[in-house]
Design a protein around this motif. Structure first.
Motif, short mmCIF file in Angstrom:
data_model
loop_
_atom_site.label_atom_id
_atom_site.label_comp_id
_atom_site.label_asym_id
_atom_site.label_seq_id
_atom_site.Cartn_x
_atom_site.Cartn_y
_atom_site.Cartn_z
N LYS A 39 9.60 -17.80 -27.99
CA LYS A 39 8.55 -18.71 -28.46
C LYS A 39 7.70 -17.99 -29.50
O LYS A 39 7.45 -16.79 -29.40
CB LYS A 39 7.63 -19.15 -27.31
N LEU A 60 5.42 -23.14 -31.21
CA LEU A 60 4.40 -23.93 -30.51
C LEU A 60 3.18 -24.12 -31.40
O LEU A 60 2.57 -23.15 -31.85
CB LEU A 60 4.01 -23.25 -29.19
N GLU A 79 3.87 -26.78 -22.22
CA GLU A 79 4.82 -27.46 -23.08
C GLU A 79 5.11 -28.87 -22.58
O GLU A 79 5.09 -29.14 -21.37
CB GLU A 79 6.12 -26.66 -23.18
N PRO A 249 1.95 -28.18 -27.42
CA PRO A 249 1.60 -27.94 -26.02
C PRO A 249 0.19 -28.42 -25.69
O PRO A 249 -0.69 -28.41 -26.56
CB PRO A 249 1.71 -26.42 -25.88
#
Length: 333
Positions: A39, A60, A79, A249
């Motif tokens: 990520k 993200l 998420e 998120p």
């Protein structure tokens, strides 16, 4: 959670960063990092590219206020498969309003985003943009209550993410200087104020897109700095933000976090420009012993360096390519 290799990529807004100081030009190095990490956490302006958002799926998209709270250990990131987005449009004339609605519908038709509604503020957002002593552009909002009212209405309709779009008053002359690469982004600071205020008040995923419509004069700018080219072929800024918010998120107070949510303790490293190290993310990492990779290739108008602040946890890296190589080594440890 600490089961995957997670890094953050931060490029402070409005500081004329050589990488990430325009629109979407920090996306390629972000995606290179995403190829070697599970990520990569970013704030919107790292990957916003007007109508384009080319960030990989494991990037993200987190608004700056929530990102700061994440680094302070107050917020976790959850998420989601897809958000329901509410859109706030400035109280502009019909031409601008129609342009905004058409942008939303274009992304809805092509990307399948969920939009709960579009609300126009009851009066024009009173904004002003000015340059600080450091050379960065900042701004001021005279009537934030009209934005909050529209947000309340959208959240009541079931939105769990908010897309803001204000018509920011920046002169043609200033924009021309920006497109020539001579000054920092003149509207990014005001955008941050808007999104931070809404994020703090409502605690949901949020981002801002300028509601500009000056396509009839775009040819006046000629061939611009390549990093700003996306802005002179389209002013449909809502496109990148809606795509980012689609799977952004959800910020969650750490006390209510689930084991699967991302926390600051899961972060392996922070990547940022080498001379803009005075922000909350950098100082929080210094305090927690999280490596800060300061990229010399990425320079800003500031001189806030490792040496000036006496930081001990900063690793200087020549380029983003070297950063990716270093992240690979860190992951193998």
């Amino acid at each position: 959670m600490s089961r995957e290799f997670v890094v953050a990529h931060v490029v402070p807004t409005g500081l004329r960063a050589s990488v990430g100081g325009y629109v979407g030009d920090a996306t390629p190095p972000t995606n290179k990092m995403a190829e070697v990490c599970d990520k990569v956490i970013v704030h919107p302006n790292v990957v916003n590219g007007v109508m384009l958002n080319c960030a990989k799926e494991n990037v993200l998209y987190v608004e700056g206020y929530h990102l700061d709270r994440f680094f302070l250990g107050e917020t976790a990131l959850r998420e989601v498969k897809q958000n329901r987005i509410g859109v706030v449009l400035d109280h502009v004339d019909e031409r601008h309003y129609n342009f905004g609605v058409n942008q939303v519908n274009a992304v809805k038709a092509n990307k399948g985003i969920k939009v709960t509604g579009i609300v126009r503020t009851r009066e024009k957002i009173k904004d002003s943009v000015f340059r600080s002593k450091t050379g960065a552009y900042i701004g001021k909002i005279g009537n934030p209550e009209v934005i909050f009212e529209a947000c309340h209405a959208l959240l009541a309709e079931g939105a769990d993410a908010l897309c803001l779009s204000a018509k920011i008053n920046v002169s043609h002359k200033i924009m021309a200087e920006y497109f020539r690469g001579r000054i920092p982004n003149p509207y990014g600071g005001l955008e941050a104020i808007l999104s931070h205020a809404v994020s703090k008040k409502f605690g949901v995923a949020c981002a801002h897109a300028p509601l500009q419509l000056y396509s009839q004069r775009l040819h006046d700018f000629g061939i611009v700095d390549w990093r700003g080219a996306a802005e002179v072929v389209s002013t449909a800024y809502l496109g990148c933000v809606l795509q980012g918010l689609d799977r952004a998120p959800r910020p969650v107070p750490v006390k209510r976090a689930k084991p699967s949510d991302w926390r600051i303790g899961d972060l392996a490293a922070l990547v940022c420009p080498h001379n803009a190290l005075g922000g909350i993310p950098m100082l929080a990492c210094e305090e927690r012993g999280i490596p800060v990779l300061a990229v010399k290739e990425n320079s800003t108008i500031l001189r806030v360096t490792k040496e000036r602040l006496g930081l001990k946890n900063v690793v200087k890296v020549k380029s983003y390519d070297e950063t990716v190589k270093l992240l690979k080594k860190m992951r193998r440890r």
